[in-house]
Design an enzyme around this catalytic site. Structure first.
Site, PDB file in Angstrom:
ATOM      1  N   TYR A 157       5.845 -18.033  37.297  1.00  0.00           N
ATOM      2  CA  TYR A 157       7.161 -17.586  36.831  1.00  0.00           C
ATOM      3  C   TYR A 157       7.444 -16.248  37.488  1.00  0.00           C
ATOM      4  O   TYR A 157       6.613 -15.338  37.440  1.00  0.00           O
ATOM      5  CB  TYR A 157       7.155 -17.445  35.303  1.00  0.00           C
ATOM      6  CG  TYR A 157       8.453 -16.929  34.728  1.00  0.00           C
ATOM      7  CD1 TYR A 157       9.571 -17.757  34.608  1.00  0.00           C
ATOM      8  CD2 TYR A 157       8.556 -15.615  34.283  1.00  0.00           C
ATOM      9  CE1 TYR A 157      10.758 -17.285  34.087  1.00  0.00           C
ATOM     10  CE2 TYR A 157       9.745 -15.132  33.746  1.00  0.00           C
ATOM     11  CZ  TYR A 157      10.840 -15.971  33.651  1.00  0.00           C
ATOM     12  OH  TYR A 157      12.011 -15.500  33.129  1.00  0.00           O
TER      13      TYR A 157
ATOM     14  N   ASP B 258       3.690 -11.546  43.963  1.00  0.00           N
ATOM     15  CA  ASP B 258       4.394 -11.051  42.782  1.00  0.00           C
ATOM     16  C   ASP B 258       3.372 -10.406  41.854  1.00  0.00           C
ATOM     17  O   ASP B 258       2.666 -11.093  41.110  1.00  0.00           O
ATOM     18  CB  ASP B 258       5.122 -12.216  42.103  1.00  0.00           C
ATOM     19  CG  ASP B 258       5.867 -11.761  40.864  1.00  0.00           C
ATOM     20  OD1 ASP B 258       5.762 -10.570  40.498  1.00  0.00           O
ATOM     21  OD2 ASP B 258       6.544 -12.606  40.243  1.00  0.00           O
TER      22      ASP B 258
ATOM     23  N   LYS C 172       6.870  -3.970  34.945  1.00  0.00           N
ATOM     24  CA  LYS C 172       6.053  -3.709  33.763  1.00  0.00           C
ATOM     25  C   LYS C 172       5.377  -2.332  33.786  1.00  0.00           C
ATOM     26  O   LYS C 172       6.001  -1.348  33.437  1.00  0.00           O
ATOM     27  CB  LYS C 172       5.036  -4.841  33.571  1.00  0.00           C
ATOM     28  CG  LYS C 172       5.773  -6.218  33.554  1.00  0.00           C
ATOM     29  CD  LYS C 172       5.131  -7.223  32.698  1.00  0.00           C
ATOM     30  CE  LYS C 172       5.741  -8.594  32.862  1.00  0.00           C
ATOM     31  NZ  LYS C 172       6.640  -8.988  31.804  1.00  0.00           N
TER      32      LYS C 172
END
Ligand code: HOZ
Length: 431
Positions: A145, A240, A268
């Site tokens: 994702y 990623d 994050k």
């Protein structure tokens, strides 16, 4: 029975005005049933909900809270910056400071562009890859994702898989066709994709350690092999590291596994709990991004001074000697506690962990890709989730997510966790 009455009342009100009562689908508890817990505050390793329940937090805002909630240094840095104004829409001095720190940790990111979320970072990375190569196709791994950008909502993990919506309506079929999926940890499948679409693939985007089908580590040699395949076919490798950056090592999976991406995406932790994402690459590639080059991407809140201050302070705390060793020890202790609990209760459990990220899959394992992850017993996970919640432990509300540990966890917290796991596994075993 622990009461969540106020949470239930607030969620009822929220459902009338917010879609599903939430602002991000995984939070709706569809993967485990029941009503989401509404949080009131966080401090250290704990969250307190609106009913006053104290919960040991294993979600950590899905990764950013690696130094714990409301760390005094982060709070002080944000308050200090707030007094100076919250957004300028003009450069501030903290942006280059954070970018230099990011580059020290991720040598592949010779130049950096800050954005406001991981989704933005991956969308911009795809545009850069397409713009730089002049090719249109993207390859991604099923179950990974990378946020909710159109090109990436194809066989996506996380909430998309939890809700069983592998391809989202609203993504034009023409665009979805430009994203090819291959299984994670499968180099021959990637080779075949390149053979089938000669000279048309711009990039392979992948989570180097997957966190969004539950935690799935790369098999030995996988990351080096995919880089070599991309090189050979003139395509770019986008790693990623939104979840793994500053998490599985200070320099992310690239440091831990000794690989170097062409384009890196972060999010994050670099925002220390405030909204930040970033993408970066070598100088020549980043020189194609506006204003140096023609590939356009912009953002009013990009490089926001509060977020830069929170990120810089969090990274400073992570550079303290022994921080990653402590995270590793904490992870190993938690893993041991879960495995012991499952063994005693006679439950099949496969705990997969990289440093302070892990998933306890309710199956024998190993879990190497999305097909394997989907074989987990999600009903058992739901029972375990609620048994843990009753015992004061807050897990990610889906089997297909990772748990994130923090530096704020003490030995007493780890004991609480192990005891709760032992009792909760017994509940699972009773059925
Ligand atoms: N995409 C996150 C899980 N991998 C969930 C974000 C959220 O709900 O806050």
């Amino acid at each position: 029975m622990v009461s969540f009455r106020k949470s239930e009342e607030l969620m009822e009100r929220a459902r009338d005005v917010l879609v599903g009562g939430v602002n991000s689908p995984v939070r709706a508890f569809k993967g485990v049933g029941g009503t989401p817990v509404v949080m009131a505050r966080g401090e250290g390793a704990y969250l307190w909900d609106v009913d006053g329940n104290k919960l040991l937090d294993l979600v950590g805002s899905w990764g950013p809270m690696i130094v714990g909630h409301a760390h005094p240094d982060v709070v002080a840095a944000v308050i200090e910056r707030t007094r100076l104004g919250t957004s300028y829409g003009a450069p501030n001095a903290l942006e280059a400071e954070l970018a230099e720190e990011v580059r020290r940790a991720f040598p592949a990111m010779e130049k950096v562009r800050f954005v406001s979320s991981g989704t933005e970072a991956t969308m911009a990375a795809l545009r850069l890859a397409r713009g730089a190569t002049g090719r249109s196709l993207i390859v991604k791994a099923a179950g990974c994702y990378h946020g909710h950008g159109d090109s990436l909502l194809v066989k996506a993990g996380s909430g998309v898989a939890t809700l069983g919506l592998p391809d989202s309506p609203g993504v034009p079929a023409e665009l979805a066709r430009m994203t090819i999926t291959v299984p994670y940890n499968d180099v021959p499948a990637l080779e075949r994709a390149f053979e089938q679409h000669k000279d048309a693939i711009a990039a392979f985007i992948v989570e180097p350690v997957v966190g969004n089908m539950g935690l799935v580590p790369p098999q030995d040699g996988y990351l080096k092999a995919i880089k070599e395949v991309c090189n050979r076919h003139g395509a770019l490798l986008i790693l990623d590291e939104v979840m793994t950056g500053f998490r599985v090592a200070y320099g992310g999976a690239q440091e831990r596994y000794g690989v170097r991406a062409d384009i890196v995406t972060l999010g994050k932790i670099i925002g220390g709990g405030l909204p930040v994402g970033a993408y970066g690459a070598g100088k020549a590639l980043m020189g194609k991004v506006a204003p140096e080059g023609p590939i356009y991407q912009a953002g009013t809140l990009s490089g926001n001074p509060l977020a830069m201050a929170a990120g810089l302070t969090t990274l400073k705390l992570l550079r303290a000697p022994g921080a990653y060793q402590k995270l590793e020890r904490t992870g190993a202790t938690v893993q041991q506690g879960l495995e012991d609990a499952a063994r005693k209760a006679g439950i099949d459990l496969c705990v997969q962990r990289v440093g302070s990220m892990f998933t306890a899959f309710f199956q024998q394992g190993p879990v190497r890709n999305e097909d394997d992850a989907l074989k987990s017993d999600r009903k058992r996970f739901g029972v375990f989730f609620h048994a843990m919640l009753q015992r004061g432990v807050y897990l990610a509300p889906s089997q297909l997510e990772a748990a994130f540990l923090s530096l704020a966890m003490s030995d007493a917290d780890l004991k609480l966790l192990a005891d709760a796991a032992a009792e909760s596994m017994a509940v699972v075993a009773r059925g």
